[in-house]
Design a protein around this motif. Structure first.
Motif, PDB file in Angstrom:
ATOM      1  N   MET A   1     -19.725  16.367  -6.736  1.00 14.53           N
ATOM      2  CA  MET A   1     -19.164  16.038  -5.445  1.00 14.53           C
ATOM      3  C   MET A   1     -18.393  14.725  -5.552  1.00 14.53           C
ATOM      4  N   LEU A   2     -17.219  14.709  -4.945  1.00 15.27           N
ATOM      5  CA  LEU A   2     -16.430  13.482  -4.854  1.00 15.27           C
ATOM      6  C   LEU A   2     -16.793  12.770  -3.558  1.00 15.27           C
ATOM      7  N   THR A   3     -17.039  11.495  -3.634  1.00 18.32           N
ATOM      8  CA  THR A   3     -17.321  10.697  -2.448  1.00 18.32           C
ATOM      9  C   THR A   3     -16.139   9.768  -2.230  1.00 18.32           C
ATOM     10  N   VAL A   4     -15.647   9.741  -0.984  1.00 19.74           N
ATOM     11  CA  VAL A   4     -14.478   8.936  -0.626  1.00 19.74           C
ATOM     12  C   VAL A   4     -14.913   7.832   0.327  1.00 19.74           C
ATOM     13  N   SER A   5     -14.512   6.609   0.018  1.00 22.68           N
ATOM     14  CA  SER A   5     -14.739   5.483   0.924  1.00 22.68           C
ATOM     15  C   SER A   5     -13.558   4.537   0.774  1.00 22.68           C
ATOM     16  N   THR A   6     -13.483   3.550   1.652  1.00 23.35           N
ATOM     17  CA  THR A   6     -12.386   2.587   1.589  1.00 23.35           C
ATOM     18  C   THR A   6     -12.929   1.171   1.665  1.00 23.35           C
ATOM     19  N   VAL A   7     -12.136   0.263   1.120  1.00 20.44           N
ATOM     20  CA  VAL A   7     -12.402  -1.168   1.221  1.00 20.44           C
ATOM     21  C   VAL A   7     -11.094  -1.812   1.640  1.00 20.44           C
ATOM     22  N   SER A   8     -11.149  -2.659   2.666  1.00 19.07           N
ATOM     23  CA  SER A   8      -9.959  -3.373   3.118  1.00 19.07           C
ATOM     24  C   SER A   8     -10.016  -4.808   2.617  1.00 19.07           C
ATOM     25  N   ARG A   9      -8.886  -5.252   2.090  1.00 22.19           N
ATOM     26  CA  ARG A   9      -8.772  -6.628   1.596  1.00 22.19           C
ATOM     27  C   ARG A   9      -7.567  -7.266   2.295  1.00 22.19           C
ATOM     28  N   PRO A  10      -7.783  -8.441   2.900  1.00 23.75           N
ATOM     29  CA  PRO A  10      -6.666  -9.065   3.631  1.00 23.75           C
ATOM     30  C   PRO A  10      -5.567  -9.552   2.690  1.00 23.75           C
ATOM     31  N   LEU A  11      -4.339  -9.416   3.161  1.00 21.12           N
ATOM     32  CA  LEU A  11      -3.170  -9.978   2.498  1.00 21.12           C
ATOM     33  C   LEU A  11      -2.622 -11.064   3.420  1.00 21.12           C
ATOM     34  N   THR A  12      -1.660 -11.817   2.946  1.00 28.98           N
ATOM     35  CA  THR A  12      -1.114 -12.884   3.788  1.00 28.98           C
ATOM     36  C   THR A  12      -0.428 -12.327   5.032  1.00 28.98           C
ATOM     37  N   ASP A  13       0.179 -11.128   4.925  1.00 26.91           N
ATOM     38  CA  ASP A  13       0.869 -10.551   6.086  1.00 26.91           C
ATOM     39  C   ASP A  13       0.449  -9.111   6.369  1.00 26.91           C
ATOM     40  N   GLY A  14      -0.793  -8.768   6.071  1.00 31.85           N
ATOM     41  CA  GLY A  14      -1.256  -7.409   6.312  1.00 31.85           C
ATOM     42  C   GLY A  14      -2.607  -7.157   5.675  1.00 31.85           C
ATOM     43  N   VAL A  15      -2.767  -5.966   5.167  1.00 29.75           N
ATOM     44  CA  VAL A  15      -4.045  -5.586   4.567  1.00 29.75           C
ATOM     45  C   VAL A  15      -3.795  -4.627   3.408  1.00 29.75           C
ATOM     46  N   ARG A  16      -4.638  -4.703   2.414  1.00 30.70           N
ATOM     47  CA  ARG A  16      -4.632  -3.764   1.283  1.00 30.70           C
ATOM     48  C   ARG A  16      -5.854  -2.878   1.466  1.00 30.70           C
ATOM     49  N   VAL A  17      -5.643  -1.581   1.559  1.00 31.24           N
ATOM     50  CA  VAL A  17      -6.728  -0.619   1.713  1.00 31.24           C
ATOM     51  C   VAL A  17      -6.885   0.120   0.395  1.00 31.24           C
ATOM     52  N   GLU A  18      -8.057  -0.026  -0.225  1.00 24.08           N
ATOM     53  CA  GLU A  18      -8.337   0.642  -1.492  1.00 24.08           C
ATOM     54  C   GLU A  18      -9.155   1.891  -1.239  1.00 24.08           C
ATOM     55  N   LEU A  19      -8.763   2.962  -1.873  1.00 25.29           N
ATOM     56  CA  LEU A  19      -9.430   4.252  -1.764  1.00 25.29           C
ATOM     57  C   LEU A  19     -10.392   4.372  -2.937  1.00 25.29           C
ATOM     58  N   LEU A  20     -11.671   4.334  -2.651  1.00 26.99           N
ATOM     59  CA  LEU A  20     -12.685   4.380  -3.703  1.00 26.99           C
ATOM     60  C   LEU A  20     -13.216   5.793  -3.851  1.00 26.99           C
ATOM     61  N   LEU A  21     -13.123   6.321  -5.070  1.00 28.04           N
ATOM     62  CA  LEU A  21     -13.642   7.655  -5.381  1.00 28.04           C
ATOM     63  C   LEU A  21     -14.799   7.527  -6.344  1.00 28.04           C
ATOM     64  N   THR A  22     -15.882   8.213  -6.042  1.00 29.58           N
ATOM     65  CA  THR A  22     -17.004   8.272  -6.977  1.00 29.58           C
ATOM     66  C   THR A  22     -17.380   9.730  -7.178  1.00 29.58           C
ATOM     67  N   GLY A  23     -17.872  10.029  -8.334  1.00 28.98           N
ATOM     68  CA  GLY A  23     -18.275  11.382  -8.670  1.00 28.98           C
ATOM     69  C   GLY A  23     -18.111  11.612 -10.155  1.00 28.98           C
ATOM     70  N   PRO A  24     -18.691  12.693 -10.661  1.00 30.07           N
ATOM     71  CA  PRO A  24     -18.683  12.929 -12.104  1.00 30.07           C
ATOM     72  C   PRO A  24     -17.298  13.196 -12.700  1.00 30.07           C
ATOM     73  N   SER A  25     -16.363  13.709 -11.918  1.00 33.88           N
ATOM     74  CA  SER A  25     -15.063  14.055 -12.498  1.00 33.88           C
ATOM     75  C   SER A  25     -13.994  12.982 -12.269  1.00 33.88           C
ATOM     76  N   VAL A  26     -14.374  11.842 -11.705  1.00 33.04           N
ATOM     77  CA  VAL A  26     -13.394  10.780 -11.470  1.00 33.04           C
ATOM     78  C   VAL A  26     -13.110  10.076 -12.795  1.00 33.04           C
ATOM     79  N   PRO A  27     -11.847  10.052 -13.223  1.00 39.02           N
ATOM     80  CA  PRO A  27     -11.519   9.380 -14.486  1.00 39.02           C
ATOM     81  C   PRO A  27     -11.774   7.877 -14.410  1.00 39.02           C
ATOM     82  N   GLU A  28     -12.053   7.296 -15.542  1.00 36.65           N
ATOM     83  CA  GLU A  28     -12.330   5.862 -15.609  1.00 36.65           C
ATOM     84  C   GLU A  28     -11.175   5.042 -15.046  1.00 36.65           C
ATOM     85  N   GLN A  29      -9.962   5.509 -15.245  1.00 36.67           N
ATOM     86  CA  GLN A  29      -8.788   4.799 -14.740  1.00 36.67           C
ATOM     87  C   GLN A  29      -8.858   4.628 -13.217  1.00 36.67           C
ATOM     88  N   LEU A  30      -9.303   5.657 -12.484  1.00 38.26           N
ATOM     89  CA  LEU A  30      -9.420   5.547 -11.029  1.00 38.26           C
ATOM     90  C   LEU A  30     -10.627   4.717 -10.611  1.00 38.26           C
TER      91      LEU A  30
END
Length: 151
Positions: A1-30
Motif C-alpha cells: 500500500m502507498l501512503t500519501v501525506s504532505t509537509v508544508s515548508r514556508p518560503l519567503t513569499d509562499g510555501v513549499r508543499v512536499e508530497l511524501l510517499l511511503t510503501g514497499p514500491s516507492v523508489p529510494e529516489q522519491l
C-alpha cells in the motif's frame, strides 16, 4: 500500500508543499527527494489532498498498489479517480490497473455550499436506465452513489 501525506515548508513569499510517499514500491529516489510544489504568493491551506493523489495516480496504477491518504479527500475526487482509472485500464490493461483509494476523511459533496449532492436520472424503460436507477436507489455504486431527486 502507498501512503500519501504532505509537509508544508514556508518560503519567503509562499510555501513549499512536499508530497511524501511511503510503501514497499516507492523508489529510494522519491524517499530522499520527494515531489514538491512551490506555491508563491498567499500561503494556501491544503484542506483537500485531491490534487496530490492525482499527481501520483499513474505511479500507483503501474505498481498495482492501493493508496491511502493521511488527510482529507473529496468524495467527488474519489469518484472521478475511479472513473479515470477505469479508462486508463481499458486503454492500457498491460500497463495500468485500477487501485483502491482511501482517505482518513472523505469530505462529502456539497461541503462548500453546505448542501448534500443530488442527481436526476433519465428513464427510458430500458435495461440500462433501470439498472442505473436501482444501482443508485439501493446504494450499490459505492462512492459513486448519488441520491436521486427525480427520474
Amino acid at each position: 500500500m502507498l501512503t500519501v501525506s504532505t509537509v508544508s515548508r514556508p518560503l519567503t513569499d509562499g510555501v513549499r508543499v512536499e508530497l511524501l510517499l511511503t510503501g514497499p514500491s516507492v523508489p529510494e529516489q522519491l524517499r530522499t527527494n520527494p515531489i514538491f510544489f512551490e506555491l508563491h504568493g498567499t500561503s494556501p491551506d491544503l484542506f483537500l489532498l485531491d490534487g496530490m493523489v492525482q499527481a501520483i495516480i499513474h505511479f500507483a496504477m503501474e505498481r498495482r498498489e492501493p493508496v491511502h491518504v493521511l488527510g482529507r479527500m473529496s468524495a467527488r475526487a474519489l469518484r472521478n479517480l475511479r472513473d479515470y482509472q477505469a479508462f486508463w485500464h481499458l486503454m492500457r490493461p498491460d500497463r495500468y490497473s485500477t487501485v483502491d483509494i482511501s482517505a482518513e476523511e472523505v469530505v462529502p459533496d456539497g461541503w462548500e455550499q453546505r448542501r448534500p449532492a443530488s442527481a436526476i436520472a433519465a428513464y427510458s424503460g430500458g435495461v440500462d436506465s433501470t439498472f442505473t436507477i436501482i444501482r443508485h436507489r439501493h446504494k450499490l455504486a459505492g462512492i459513486g452513489t448519488l441520491p436521486l431527486d427525480a427520474v
